[in-house]
Design a protein around this motif. Structure first.
Motif, mmCIF file in Angstrom:
data_model
loop_
_atom_site.group_PDB
_atom_site.id
_atom_site.type_symbol
_atom_site.label_atom_id
_atom_site.label_comp_id
_atom_site.label_asym_id
_atom_site.label_seq_id
_atom_site.Cartn_x
_atom_site.Cartn_y
_atom_site.Cartn_z
ATOM 1 N N ARG A 432 -5.407 3.744 3.347
ATOM 2 C CA ARG A 432 -4.892 2.640 3.032
ATOM 3 C C ARG A 432 -5.868 1.453 2.511
ATOM 4 N NH1 ARG A 432 -0.923 0.954 8.078
ATOM 5 N NH2 ARG A 432 -1.366 -1.236 7.110
ATOM 6 N N ASP A 433 -5.466 0.624 1.695
ATOM 7 C CA ASP A 433 -6.518 -0.155 1.138
ATOM 8 C C ASP A 433 -6.428 -1.303 1.936
ATOM 9 O OD1 ASP A 433 -6.957 1.282 -1.299
ATOM 10 O OD2 ASP A 433 -5.115 0.523 -2.291
ATOM 11 N N ASP A 434 -5.542 -1.545 2.847
ATOM 12 C CA ASP A 434 -5.865 -2.697 3.755
ATOM 13 C C ASP A 434 -6.517 -2.406 5.192
ATOM 14 O OD1 ASP A 434 -3.723 -1.322 4.791
ATOM 15 O OD2 ASP A 434 -2.370 -3.169 5.178
ATOM 16 N N LEU A 435 -6.969 -1.354 5.143
ATOM 17 C CA LEU A 435 -7.539 -0.950 6.571
ATOM 18 C C LEU A 435 -8.963 -1.921 6.992
ATOM 19 C CD1 LEU A 435 -7.909 1.211 8.799
ATOM 20 C CD2 LEU A 435 -9.236 2.650 7.447
ATOM 21 N N ASP A 436 -9.015 -2.359 7.928
ATOM 22 C CA ASP A 436 -9.951 -3.211 8.372
ATOM 23 C C ASP A 436 -11.217 -2.466 8.758
ATOM 24 O OD1 ASP A 436 -11.558 -5.444 9.139
ATOM 25 O OD2 ASP A 436 -10.242 -5.841 10.821
ATOM 26 N N THR A 438 -15.539 -1.521 7.397
ATOM 27 C CA THR A 438 -16.774 -1.561 6.619
ATOM 28 C C THR A 438 -17.582 -0.321 6.721
ATOM 29 O OG1 THR A 438 -18.261 -2.460 8.273
ATOM 30 C CG2 THR A 438 -16.452 -4.175 7.368
ATOM 31 N N LYS A 467 -10.976 3.231 0.616
ATOM 32 C CA LYS A 467 -11.225 1.861 0.177
ATOM 33 C C LYS A 467 -13.066 1.850 0.112
ATOM 34 C CE LYS A 467 -11.366 -1.985 2.571
ATOM 35 N NZ LYS A 467 -10.982 -3.030 3.459
#
Length: 585
Positions: A432-436, A438, A467
């Motif tokens: 998912r591109d919105d996975l939080d 880093t 991502k």
């Protein structure tokens, strides 16, 4: 391949053969056994006063690593006949790494039991063990060790190098590498499909230094395979000759009564640990070698691996720890004998081998023909051994990392946890591109250990979130109670013990908790207070069992934790004496 075979003193006479208990007596049962051999077209000249040699063959139509065993068994038989033995082929469970689900590790102990009971129950005097795919090597050796008859392990050998668009591919390692490139949009569907047909070009196990090549090297280093046999490519004519030689040699071992207990001493397993470190071995080596050693009554532990790692550099420049080469290159560079010739000061050279000679004798004269494939000690691939054992409040009984195959910036790292309770949960969100997330996050997968998996699947090399892959990230810290493929790489901390499924500390981690790892200090820590840890443990609820019947029921009640080798508790040497010889009635 140069085979160094010696002849030990004959200890056994024809009348003392174990098989004679079936075939020699002039009674009703002896009549029945002999008549059934005659029914199959054999005559007394086939078996009278000859050792009967079982050939445990793990070939199957779903095991590509052993695809050539269908014909290689004939070569083994030829050797047995040439030496005056009577060969009989016995099919054994084929534990295919590729196709068995949820994981082949679930069935390693089943094959070990199968091998032990097939050997014990049949009228045989010695056994050839045909394996090579990851779990088959330790399983067959565990079973044969417990059965106690003379045995030789015949390795399947690595497959040919892969090839794609002029690049040499290594099975497993390059699959993971290029899959990330496809996820990043750098590899087309057409390229990926073309690679599928080029990465595995022949029979044989992985030609990278994964679990298969690690375990066959270990079999040779403990003295249970012919010297020089472990890295012969599966389709090389030398492999055919080796199979026949193993058939000849096992007959001699029966007369010499050269049983596994004379070979598999603690010193032999210490040799195996040293060799594994220098090879750049799979993390799976720890689990399997502990289980094998304990079957033989040698108490090898995580501490033995870590101590060896501190003093033994990685010398084999083979992927994934190495930069370039594959097992075919290793074989032609001098193979395991060449590697061991550079470790003589760290090896117990007086250990006996199936060759009938000591380890020192069988590696005498060994040479290295390419110093970049098998490095000299003053120019190692990695200054310490392949593996390191970490301990701390997150893994009181230990966990494992392969520092030789990860980005060096993660050898000391602190980052926030991102926790997944199951592989499906992780898979559902990792792209998912919105996975939080880093690059500094620590991905944690739990409930994937021996009981939680079930079977401790190879899920430990968690995929890098898509991502981050698109941003060029190719490694990050990952922690689990799972295993990972020996062909895998990266900053993956594995085998966390005790596992989360039974309430180990990994079960108590929450997303956002800080995890601190220091490989040089051999430490791993969850940065919460002891009081908070105790409160979370009090609130933890155990999950439901996976199995309520069959083999899974046995497995879930008797499998040991990763630091103990994941064997069944009732099969370890200390559990009790072996059963008596079968009654012939």
């Amino acid at each position: 391949m140069t085979v160094h075979v010696a002849k030990l003193e004959q200890r056994k006479q024809p009348g003392e053969l174990r098989s004679a208990r079936w075939f020699a007596p002039d009674d009703l049962r002896g009549f029945g056994h002999r008549s059934r051999l005659l029914q199959m077209g054999y005559s007394p000249s086939d078996w009278v006063d000859k050792p009967v040699i079982a050939i445990l063959n793990t070939w199957s139509d779903t095991n590509p690593c052993h695809g050539h065993f269908k014909t290689r068994v004939a070569d083994v038989k030829r050797g047995v006949l040439q030496a005056g033995g009577f060969p009989i082929e016995l099919p054994a469970l084929s534990v295919s790494e590729t196709f068995l689900k949820p994981t082949s590790m679930l069935y390693r102990n089943m094959l070990a039991m199968d091998a032990e009971e097939m050997i014990r129950a049949h009228p045989v005097d010695g056994v050839i063990l045909m394996g090579g795919c990851d779990k088959s090597t330790p399983a067959l050796l565990m079973g044969a060790t417990s059965a106690g008859l003379p045995a030789i392990f015949v390795p399947a050998g690595p497959m040919l190098r892969g090839n794609w668009q002029g690049k040499e591919l290594g099975s497993g390692s390059d699959a993971w590498k290029y899959w990330d490139e496809r996820r990043a949009g750098n590899i087309s569907v057409a390229d990926w499909s073309e690679m599928e047909g080029g990465i595995a070009r022949s029979a044989g196990h992985c030609m990278t230094l994964g679990t298969a090549s690690t375990m066959t090297a270990i079999a040779e280093s403990i003295g249970m395979s012919l010297s020089g046999s472990s890295s012969i490519p599966a389709t090389d004519s030398a492999h055919i000759r080796m199979c026949a030689e193993a058939g000849r040699r096992i007959v001699g071992m029966v007369w010499e009564d050269l049983v596994p207990s004379r070979i598999q001493t603690r010193k032999a397993f210490e040799n195996a640990v040293t060799v594994a470190m220098a090879m750049g071995c799979s993390t799976n080596a720890i689990i399997h070698l502990i289980a094998q050693a304990r079957r033989a009554g040698a108490d090898i532990s995580l501490d033995d691996f870590d101590a060896a790692s501190r003093r033994t550099p990685v010398l084999a420049n083979i992927r994934p720890s190495g930069e370039r080469y594959l097992m075919e290159d290793f074989y032609f560079a001098g193979g395991l004998r060449g590697l061991m010739s550079r470790l003589v000061d760290q090896l117990h050279l007086d250990c006996l081998t199936v060759d009938g000679a000591t380890l020192g004798q069988v590696i005498t004269g060994a040479r290295v023909y390419n110093d970049d494939v098998i490095r000299p000690r003053d120019n190692p691939v990695y200054a310490e051994g392949a593996l390191a054992v970490l301990r701390g409040n997150l893994a009181p009984d230990g966990c494992v990392i392969k520092p030789s195959a990860c980005d060096k910036r993660f050898l000391r790292h602190t980052g926030p946890a991102l926790v997944f309770d199951s592989y499906p949960e992780m898979k559902a969100v990792i792209d998912r591109d919105d996975l939080d997330v880093t690059p500094d996050h620590v991905l944690i997968l739990r409930n994937a250990g021996p009981l939680g998996g079930p079977g401790m699947p190879e899920w430990g090399m968690l995929p890098i979130p898509r991502k981050l892959v698109r941003q060029g990230v190719r490694d990050m810290m990952r922690i689990s109670d799972a295993r990972m493929s020996g062909t895998s790489y990266g900053a993956c901390i594995l085998h966390v013990a005790p596992e989360s499924y039974i309430g180990g500390p990994l079960a108590l981690v929450r997303t956002g908790d800080l995890i601190c790892v220091d490989v040089a200090a051999r430490s791993i820590r969850l940065e919460i207070s002891d009081e908070e840890m105790a409160a979370r443990r009090q609130a933890w609820q155990p999950p439901a069992r996976h199995y309520e019947r069959g083999y899974g029921w046995i497995y879930s009640r008797h499998v040991q934790q990763a630091n103990e080798g994941c064997d069944f508790d009732f099969l370890r040497a200390q559990f009790g004496a072996n059963p008596p010889e079968p009654a012939i009635f």
